[in-house]
Write a protein that holds these residues in place. Structure first.
Motif: not given
Ligand SMILES: O=C[C@H](O)COP(=O)(O)O
Length: 253
Positions: A1-20
């Motif tokens: 079976m082929s599964r759709k890949p999932i690439i997730a960035g986990n920013w952790k405790m980084n970026k202000t709302v503006k930067e995000a």
């Protein structure tokens, strides 16, 4: 079976709302089609409302980095699955090793959070993985099996197929020391076998398993070429738009 890949960035405790916000504006029209890959960014709670609005109509999906298991109540500083569902957040990372090590997350709370996530239409990204001592002591199978078994407790099979498991060997997180593709695949295949033992081969064939730990644009291709690795959970290399997009390019080949 082929599964759709999932690439997730986990920013952790980084970026202000503006930067995000600026990051999402920079990538949202450049991520590949959601028919091809699930592209996800997991951001601090404060940015989620803005990012869900920013990403609306695009193929980029937004995740929380944690969630509480209760809907409401006297849990100072926590955020409930009801609140995340209300915002339109689609995923929640659960049981990241940093939360297990620094914020008293246990296999029991991970399980409660998985069940609470499904109750509120959040797809859980459940993190598991062994320490260096456990790996060198030949204990990775029992550690990972125990974490997976407890995380899935009480999850019905139709929902189990939707769980995303992130295998993150703790010794590889933020260290620059990635597991080899073969070693990572061996563990991911073992996780899939564990799911098959808990449910059946059909469910196991549908569950998507990511590798995480010092993944870079230059290394993700080899990982995704493995039989049981369906994506990546990426910290440092997900923080810049160019690097995040380069990770997604690897899926396109
Ligand atoms: O959730 C992501 C992982 O902890 C990996 O982080 P890293 O890519 O910075 O090693």
């Amino acid at each position: 079976m082929s599964r759709k890949p999932i690439i997730a960035g986990n920013w952790k405790m980084n970026k202000t709302v503006k930067e995000a916000h600026e990051f999402v504006e920079a990538v949202k029209d450049k991520v590949p089609s959601a028919d091809l890959v699930d592209s996800v960014v997991a951001a601090p709670f404060l940015a989620l409302d803005r990012l869900v609005a920013d990403a609306k109509g695009s193929d980029l999906k937004i995740s929380a980095e944690n969630v509480h298991f209760e809907n409401s109540g006297a849990f100072t500083g926590e955020v409930s699955p009801v609140m995340l569902e209300d915002l339109g957040v689609q995923y929640a990372i659960i049981g990241h090793s940093e939360r297990r090590a620094m914020f008293a997350e246990t296999d029991e709370t991970v399980n409660k959070k998985v069940l609470a996530s499904f109750a509120h239409h959040l797809i859980p990204i459940v993190c598991v993985g062994e320490t260096l001592d456990e790996r060198e002591g030949g204990k990775w199978q029992s550690v990972v099996k125990n974490q997976v078994t407890k995380a899935f407790a009480g999850v019905p099979s139709d929902q189990a197929a939707d769980v995303v498991v992130a295998y993150e060997p703790i010794w590889a997180i933020g260290t620059g020391k990635s597991a080899s593709s073969d070693d990572a695949n061996e563990v991911c295949a073992y996780i899939r076998k564990t799911v098959a033992d808990l449910y059946d081969e059909t469910v196991a064939a549908k569950v998507r398993i990511q590798y995480g730990g010092s993944v870079k644009p230059a290394t993700i291709g080899d990982l995704l070429a493995q039989s049981d690795i369906d994506g990546a959970l990426v910290g440092g290399a997900s923080l810049q738009p160019e690097s995040f997009l380069a990770l997604l390019d690897a899926v396109k080949g």
